[in-house]
Design an enzyme around this catalytic site. Structure first.
Site, short mmCIF file in Angstrom:
data_model
loop_
_atom_site.label_atom_id
_atom_site.label_comp_id
_atom_site.label_asym_id
_atom_site.label_seq_id
_atom_site.Cartn_x
_atom_site.Cartn_y
_atom_site.Cartn_z
N ASP A 290 -3.97 48.02 37.28
CA ASP A 290 -3.95 47.81 38.72
C ASP A 290 -3.52 49.12 39.36
O ASP A 290 -2.98 50.01 38.71
CB ASP A 290 -2.97 46.68 39.06
CG ASP A 290 -3.01 46.25 40.53
OD1 ASP A 290 -4.02 46.55 41.21
OD2 ASP A 290 -2.05 45.62 40.99
N HIS A 291 -3.77 49.24 40.65
CA HIS A 291 -3.35 50.42 41.41
C HIS A 291 -2.01 50.13 42.09
O HIS A 291 -1.88 49.15 42.83
CB HIS A 291 -4.39 50.77 42.48
CG HIS A 291 -5.67 51.28 41.91
ND1 HIS A 291 -6.90 50.96 42.44
CD2 HIS A 291 -5.92 52.11 40.87
CE1 HIS A 291 -7.85 51.56 41.73
NE2 HIS A 291 -7.28 52.26 40.78
N TYR A 458 -3.81 45.58 45.12
CA TYR A 458 -4.66 44.37 45.01
C TYR A 458 -5.91 44.60 44.16
O TYR A 458 -6.95 44.01 44.43
CB TYR A 458 -5.06 43.85 46.40
CG TYR A 458 -4.01 43.98 47.47
CD1 TYR A 458 -2.84 43.22 47.40
CD2 TYR A 458 -4.17 44.84 48.54
CE1 TYR A 458 -1.86 43.34 48.38
CE2 TYR A 458 -3.19 44.97 49.53
CZ TYR A 458 -2.04 44.20 49.44
OH TYR A 458 -1.07 44.33 50.41
N HIS A 459 -5.80 45.41 43.10
CA HIS A 459 -6.99 45.78 42.33
C HIS A 459 -6.82 45.50 40.83
O HIS A 459 -7.04 46.38 40.00
CB HIS A 459 -7.29 47.27 42.52
CG HIS A 459 -7.59 47.65 43.92
ND1 HIS A 459 -7.46 48.95 44.38
CD2 HIS A 459 -8.01 46.93 44.99
CE1 HIS A 459 -7.78 49.00 45.66
NE2 HIS A 459 -8.12 47.78 46.05
N PRO A 460 -6.48 44.28 40.41
CA PRO A 460 -6.32 44.01 38.98
C PRO A 460 -7.68 43.98 38.26
O PRO A 460 -8.66 43.46 38.78
CB PRO A 460 -5.66 42.65 38.94
CG PRO A 460 -6.13 41.96 40.19
CD PRO A 460 -6.22 43.07 41.22
#
Length: 518
Positions: A290-291, A458-460
C-alpha cells in the site's frame, strides 16, 4: 438455487467492468454479487463531498492491526461498500502508474502484462476529453477530464514546486511521469464518473445481467476440485449461486483473499488453525502493499474548501458542472525521485485546498491547505489473514508501513522535498502559520513525525498476486473455474493511484475470459 455462466463477487471497479463486458454477449448469463447497494447517495456524485462517506454505511470501515512501523497505531482503511466500490468513494485521480511497473511485472513472469501490452486496455477504457493520442483513448466508457475547480490553494503547490526547481507536467500518463501539475480526474460534467456510472449503469437493463445487492458472499463452492458457485447470504437467507463457467472474485485486496481462505484456498497452516478444510495450499493474503502518505498542513486567510458548500457553488455544479464542489480535494500533485540514480519516481505528492489530517477524519475547523509525499514504490510488504471463520468478520490486516529501512529513507526524503516547496513564495505568501508540520528537519524528527501523522493513500494491492496465487490469465492455481480480478493480483503496487490500473486489469481479464485476448 440460481444458475449463471459467470458469477462475479464484488461490484467495485473491476466487478463493474467485468459485468458490463461479459454481458455484452446476449447468450451469456452473468450474476454480479454486491454486499452493498445502489450508488444513489448524493455525497457519492458531488466530488468534494467524498470524505463524508468515510465511516458511513457505504464504507466497510476496516482497521489494520497495530502497525509496528508507525508506533503501533491502527490504520483506518475506508473501502467502498456500494455499487462502484472504491471508485464511488475515492478522490477520482486518474493515474496509470509507470512503464517500469508493468515491464517489471512481465520481467518477473507475468506474461502479457508489460506496458506495451496493457496500454491498449488503458486506452480502451478511457474517454479522455482531451482526445485520442499515442497514450490516450477518447471513446472508452470511463470519462477522464481536467479538474473544474482549479482552487488557488491547490495551484499554489504547483507554483511553489516550480519555484523550487521542479518541472511542470500537464500529463502524468504521457511520455514522462516526473514533474508537478493538476491531476486528471474520472469525472463527467463535473460529477463523479465511477466504474458504476461508466460501466454498470448502462448494462443494468440487459436481461442477461442480474445484480444481487445487499448480498454477502460467504465462500466459493468447490466440488470435485472445481469452483462451481458462491454461497451467499441475502435477506437473512443463505443460497448458492451457481456458475457453469467461472466464479470471478473482484472483492478487492482485503476481501478477495479473505474469501479464498474461507473457501479453503490459502496457507494450509492458517486454514487448519481455523478448522477450514484445505482445498489448495497457496500464499493467499501474503505480499500486501500500500502507499503510505503524510501531509503538511498550513493555516491560511484564503478561503478554502471548508466553506465550499454554498448555494452559489451548488448552482455552478448543477448548471455548469464547475466550481469548488467539483473539487476532488487532491487537485494537484506530482512525482519525484528521492535519489538521482532512479529512473522512475519513488515519491508522489498530493495537494489539497483544505486541511486534511487525522487520516482524513479530522475536522477542518479553519481555513488551510495541505500537501505531502507518499512512499510510491514501497519495499515493505504485509499480509491479510483471517480473524475468524465467520464470513461477516473483518480480516486481520497488517501493511508494515515504514518497517523497511528503505521506506523510512524515502519518506524522510519526501518530507525534505515538501519542506523545500513549503519555503517558496507561492506557499509562504498564502500560509499564515503551521497547522501540522514537523518540529524540525532533522532525520529523526521527520521520521517520527511521519510515523505519528501518516495514513494510507487507499491503494492496497498484491494479496493474490500473479505468479503466487494466480497465473498470468488470473486463474487461481490448481482450482479450475476460479479467477481473481482486482488489485489483489498486481505483483507490486503501481507507482500511482490504483483505480485506473484496476479498470485496465478488468478490461484485459474480460478478453482473457472470453478468449479475445489470447
Amino acid at each position: 438455487m440460481s444458475t449463471y455462466d459467470y458469477v462475479i463477487v464484488g461490484a467495485g471497479s473491476a466487478g463493474c467492468v467485468l459485468a458490463a463486458r461479459l454481458s455484452e454477449d446476449p447468450e451469456v448469463r452473468v450474476a454480479l454479487i454486491e454486499a452493498g447497494g445502489p450508488d444513489t447517495a448524493q455525497e457519492i456524485h458531488v466530488p468534494a463531498a467524498f470524505p463524508q462517506l468515510f465511516k458511513s454505511a457505504l464504507d466497510w470501515d476496516l482497521d489494520s492491526e497495530p502497525e509496528p512501523g508507525i508506533g503501533n497505531r491502527r490504520a483506518y482503511l475506508p473501502r467502498g461498500r456500494v455499487f462502484g466500490g472504491c471508485s464511488s468513494i475515492n478522490a477520482m485521480i486518474y493515474i496509470r502508474g509507470n512503464r517500469a511497473d508493468y515491464d517489471g511485472w512481465a520481467a518477473a513472469g507475468a506474461d502479457g502484462w508489460s506496458y506495451d501490452e496493457v496500454l491498449p486496455y488503458f486506452k480502451r477504457s478511457e474517454g479522455n476529453e482531451r482526445g485520442e493520442d499515442e497514450f490516450h483513448g477518447a471513446d472508452g466508457p470511463l470519462t477522464v477530464s481536467d479538474g473544474r475547480s482549479e482552487h488557488p490553494l491547490a495551484s499554489a503547490f504547483v507554483q511553489a514546486a516550480v519555484q523550487a526547481g521542479h518541472k511542470a507536467n500537464d500529463d502524468f500518463n504521457g511520455a514522462t511521469q516526473f514533474g508537478v501539475g493538476r491531476y486528471q480526474l474520472t469525472q463527467r460534467g463535473g460529477l463523479r464518473c465511477s466504474a458504476a456510472v461508466a460501466y454498470l449503469h448502462p448494462a443494468l437493463e440487459r436481461p442477461n445481467l442480474t445484480v444481487l445487492s445487499f448480498a454477502l458472499a460467504h465462500r466459493v463452492v468447490i466440488e470435485g476440485g472445481r469452483a462451481t458457485g458462491v454461497e451467499v447470504e441475502r435477506g437473512g437467507a443463505v443460497e448458492v449461486v451457481r456458475a457453469e463457467r467461472e466464479v470471478i472474485l473482484s472483492a478487492g485486496a482485503y476481501e478477495s483473499p479473505k474469501l479464498l481462505m474461507l473457501s479453503g484456498i490459502g496457507p494450509a497452516a492458517t486454514l487448519s488453525a481455523f478448522g477450514i478444510d484445505v482445498v489448495r495450499d497457496l500464499p493467499v493474503g501474503e505480499g500486501l502493499q500500500d502507499h503510505y502518505m503524510t501531509l503538511l498542513n498550513f493555516r491560511t486567510d484564503v478561503e478554502s474548501l471548508l466553506t465550499a458548500a454554498t448555494p452559489e457553488n451548488a448552482a455552478l455544479l448543477q448548471n455548469e458542472g464547475r466550481g469548488h464542489l467539483t473539487s476532488n480535494i487532491g487537485e494537484t500533485g506530482g512525482f519525484f525521485r528521492s535519489r538521482d540514480d532512479l529512473t522512475a519516481p519513488d515519491l508522489q505528492f498530493h495537494a489539497a485546498p483544505v486541511l486534511f489530517h487525522q487520516e482524513g477524519l479530522g475536522a477542518a475547523a479553519e481555513h488551510g491547505f495541505s500537501f505531502g509525499p507518499c512512499v510510491l514504490a514501497p519495499a515493505g510488504r504485509g499480509a491479510v489473514t483471517l480473524r475468524s471463520p465467520r464470513p461477516d468478520a473483518a480480516p486481520r490486516i497488517t501493511h508494515n508501513y515504514l518497517v523497511a529501512p528503505e521506506d523510512q529513507e524515502v519518506i524522510v526524503a519526501g518530507l525534505r522535498v515538501a519542506l523545500e516547496i513549503a519555503a517558496q513564495p507561492a506557499v509562504t505568501d498564502l500560509a499564515t502559520g503551521p497547522y501540522l508540520v514537523p518540529e524540525s528537519d532533522a532525520d529523526a524528527d521527520l521520521l517520527a513525525w511521519a510515523r505519528r501523522h501518516g495514513q494510507t493513500l487507499y491503494h492496497p494491492t498484491s494479496t493474490c498476486a500473479i505468479g503466487s496465487v494466480v497465473d498470468p490469465e488470473l486463474r487461481v492455481y490448481g482450482v479450475p473455474g476460479l479467477r481473481v480480478v482486482d488489485a489483489s493480483v498486481f505483483p507490486t503496487v503501481p507507482r500511482g493511484n490504483t483505480n485506473a490500473p484496476t479498470v485496465m486489469a478488468a478490461e484485459k481479464a474480460a478478453d482473457l475470459i472470453t478468449g479475445a485476448g489470447r
